[in-house]
Write an enzyme that holds these catalytic residues in place. Structure first.
Site, PDB file in Angstrom:
ATOM      1  N   LYS A 117      -6.798   9.109  -3.821  1.00 15.80           N
ATOM      2  CA  LYS A 117      -7.158   8.415  -2.589  1.00 15.80           C
ATOM      3  C   LYS A 117      -7.924   9.322  -1.641  1.00 15.80           C
ATOM      4  O   LYS A 117      -8.821   8.866  -0.918  1.00 15.80           O
ATOM      5  CB  LYS A 117      -5.906   7.868  -1.917  1.00 15.80           C
ATOM      6  CG  LYS A 117      -5.207   6.774  -2.711  1.00 15.80           C
ATOM      7  CD  LYS A 117      -3.947   6.308  -2.015  1.00 15.80           C
ATOM      8  CE  LYS A 117      -3.199   5.289  -2.864  1.00 15.80           C
ATOM      9  NZ  LYS A 117      -1.932   4.866  -2.246  1.00 15.80           N
ATOM     10  N   GLU A 201      -2.373   9.185   7.366  1.00 13.60           N
ATOM     11  CA  GLU A 201      -3.326   8.245   7.956  1.00 13.60           C
ATOM     12  C   GLU A 201      -2.747   7.682   9.242  1.00 13.60           C
ATOM     13  O   GLU A 201      -1.528   7.567   9.394  1.00 13.60           O
ATOM     14  CB  GLU A 201      -3.587   7.059   7.019  1.00 13.60           C
ATOM     15  CG  GLU A 201      -4.672   7.257   6.015  1.00 13.60           C
ATOM     16  CD  GLU A 201      -4.954   5.988   5.242  1.00 13.60           C
ATOM     17  OE1 GLU A 201      -5.848   6.026   4.396  1.00 13.60           O
ATOM     18  OE2 GLU A 201      -4.296   4.952   5.480  1.00 13.60           O
ATOM     19  N   HIS A 236       5.523  -2.524   0.818  1.00  7.92           N
ATOM     20  CA  HIS A 236       4.149  -2.341   0.318  1.00  7.92           C
ATOM     21  C   HIS A 236       3.920  -3.018  -1.035  1.00  7.92           C
ATOM     22  O   HIS A 236       2.930  -2.732  -1.707  1.00  7.92           O
ATOM     23  CB  HIS A 236       3.798  -0.860   0.235  1.00  7.92           C
ATOM     24  CG  HIS A 236       4.086  -0.108   1.505  1.00  7.92           C
ATOM     25  ND1 HIS A 236       3.416  -0.351   2.679  1.00  7.92           N
ATOM     26  CD2 HIS A 236       5.005   0.864   1.786  1.00  7.92           C
ATOM     27  CE1 HIS A 236       3.893   0.451   3.626  1.00  7.92           C
ATOM     28  NE2 HIS A 236       4.847   1.182   3.113  1.00  7.92           N
ATOM     29  N   ARG A 293      -9.584  -1.637 -11.789  1.00  8.19           N
ATOM     30  CA  ARG A 293      -9.003  -2.493 -12.829  1.00  8.19           C
ATOM     31  C   ARG A 293      -8.958  -3.926 -12.317  1.00  8.19           C
ATOM     32  O   ARG A 293      -9.331  -4.210 -11.180  1.00  8.19           O
ATOM     33  CB  ARG A 293      -7.580  -2.029 -13.154  1.00  8.19           C
ATOM     34  CG  ARG A 293      -6.702  -1.928 -11.897  1.00  8.19           C
ATOM     35  CD  ARG A 293      -5.259  -1.663 -12.206  1.00  8.19           C
ATOM     36  NE  ARG A 293      -4.498  -1.302 -11.017  1.00  8.19           N
ATOM     37  CZ  ARG A 293      -4.024  -2.135 -10.113  1.00  8.19           C
ATOM     38  NH1 ARG A 293      -4.246  -3.437 -10.248  1.00  8.19           N
ATOM     39  NH2 ARG A 293      -3.330  -1.719  -9.080  1.00  8.19           N
TER      40      ARG A 293
END
Length: 516
Positions: A117, A201, A236, A293
């Protein structure tokens, strides 16, 4: 390259989903299975099936060397990885390439760039794609991460640098909670991806999780589909998805799809991929990650586009051009679609897994309903795999019609033998923020909070409930006295019975009114 036989390196509903398209295209398929999956529906569906002998459970589907050997032995031209397992593993793509077998997915170099990421964020920034404020690489220490969090201001998100699926993610609301969240995120990242790298973040205000399906071909053409709204999440993990998003207007859709195409083109992307964004309350959107994907929720894109995304994957793998098949104006949504993930989880016990043998199984039917599943009466849901039982999808001309269709389908869906989250999903469909389309990623917590409040009546209600119980007890005591012959001789037994019956009726009515 013309594909004649494809090995599906997966299990369950996604394996069957891929095999169905292959059957439509006249392509033979090969299944693989772990020892505990020998009776799996995907094994029965494929013309050929090979056992994985190395390890049991989910680990068997990660055995690159054995899967490549099976593909060669079966004479497969290519491998479709589905999602999960080896679908985003660049070593798997390299091993297939060395064996002369095609991989239905992007180049291994692109997967390497997007699998991290932090590296993906750096690549997107270089391409001019907006990213969520935060560290540009994994934190070297807890002290560095904490300093970054203090500088940005709480709340912040800790995220695993590798992998996805919500693993290794923690929201941190205060400085006091940072250390424990840091340790938990690193531990989960290590267990899930073999890498404990974590970065920081900024947590956005009222964020929505909105993603854009992209496709790229070998000729440099990139296309983007209508967005998918994926904000209904628990820890999540997505529960309900819909397309299009009730939050996205035409102007925002145009900007997001343009940025998504730009992001995919900047890395030379080929095949199906998903650009995931976080969108704040002011409609500012930021790149979060790219999944290289097919997504679990791809059926809702198929429902509003009328296109088979697996077929498009196979077409691209055979070198076909997208610009002739997908003119950009054709990708506007047709109607509305919603998907619910029915899982073997117990909502009353904190959504703990609820494994078991399915004793009775009945799929929903009727207009505009689709069910993707590999379950059947007699199949077993184990803790070795994801608890997903089925994906139930509804479609309608507008959002309310799609919601009604999905709710009807869930009401018809019968699974006995293990507890499921079906009723919780139906409660979410009726929950005002979701029903009105004004929700964000906190909507599941909002519903759970409302349910807890409804289960805990206030002091005033409890006092009246207790008074009703006392009244009922007194009436019962008076009746017992009369039965023991202690009734006053001045009043006849018939009168006493009549008064007792009337008093009991009044007591019940009063008690009922008080409880309400």
């Amino acid at each position: 390259m013309k594909l004649r036989k494809i090995l599906v390196a997966n299990r369950g509903e996604i394996a069957i989903r891929v095999m169905r398209t292959c059957r439509d295209l006249g392509i033979d398929t090969v299944a693989i299975y772990a020892p505990d999956d020998r009776l799996g529906m995907h094994v029965r569906y494929a013309p050929q099936a090979y056992a994985l002998h190395s390890r049991a459970g989910g680990h068997a589907y990660l055995d690159i060397e054995q899967i490549v050997d099976i593909a060669k032995k079966a004479g497969a031209d290519a491998v479709h990885p589905g999602y999960g397992f080896l679908s985003e593993n660049p070593q798997f793509a390299d091993a297939l390439k060395q064996a002369g077998i095609g991989f239905i997915g992007p180049d291994s170099g692109v997967m390497r760039a997007m699998s991290s990421k932090t590296k993906a964020r750096q690549a997107m920034q270089q391409a001019g794609v907006p990213v969520v404020p935060g560290l540009q690489q994994a934190a070297s220490s807890e002290q560095e991460a904490f300093a970054c969090a203090q500088q940005m201001g709480f709340p912040v998100m800790l995220k695993a640098a590798m992998g996805g699926g919500g693993k290794g993610m923690r929201k941190v609301d205060t400085a006091d909670a940072f250390s424990s969240a840091w340790q938990a995120a690193r531990s989960e990242a290590k267990a899930s991806f073999g890498d404990d790298a974590v970065y920081v973040e900024k947590f956005l205000d009222q964020p929505r999780h909105i993603e854009v399906q992209v496709f790229g071909d070998e000729h440099g053409c990139v296309r983007a589909f209508t967005e998918r709204e994926c904000s209904v999440q628990r820890r999540h993990q997505k529960i309900i998805e819909e397309s299009p998003s009730p939050f996205v207007d035409a102007a925002l859709r145009e900007r997001m799809t343009q940025v998504a195409c730009k992001a995919a083109a900047s890395v030379g992307y080929v095949g199906a991929g998903t650009i995931e964004f976080l969108v704040d309350a002011r409609r500012n959107f930021y790149f979060m990650e790219m999944n290289t994907r097919l997504q679990v929720e791809h059926p809702i894109t198929e429902m509003v586009s009328g296109l088979d995304l697996v077929k498009l994957q196979i077409d691209v793998a055979q070198g076909q051009r997208l610009d002739k098949q997908l003119p950009q104006h054709f990708l506007q949504p047709r109607g509305w679609s919603m998907e619910a993930r029915v899982c073997a989880e117990d909502p009353d016990s904190g959504f703990l897994p609820s494994p078991g043998v399915i004793r009775e199984f009945r799929q929903p039917g009727g207009p505009f309903v689709r069910t993707d599943t590999a379950a059947y009466a007699g199949s077993e849901i184990t803790t070795a795999y994801d608890p997903l039982i089925a994906k139930v999808i509804g479609w309608g001309n507008h959002r309310q019609a799609a919601l009604t269709c999905l709710d009807r389908a869930l009401a018809e869906f019968i699974v006995k033998g293990c507890k499921t989250n079906t009723m919780f999903v139906r409660q979410m469909l009726r929950f005002a923020p979701f029903y009105e389309g004004v929700y964000d990623t906190s909507v599941v917590q909002q519903l759970q909070q409302q349910q807890r409040q409804q289960q805990q009546p206030d002091w005033f209600t409890l006092q009246h409930h207790e008074m009703g119980l006392i009244g009922a007890a007194l009436l019962n005591f008076e009746r017992e006295r009369r039965l023991q012959g202690r009734v006053s001789p001045l009043v006849s037994a018939q009168q006493q019975d009549s008064r007792s019956w009337k008093s009991w009726q009044v007591g019940c009515v009063s008690s009922n009114n008080m409880v309400k």
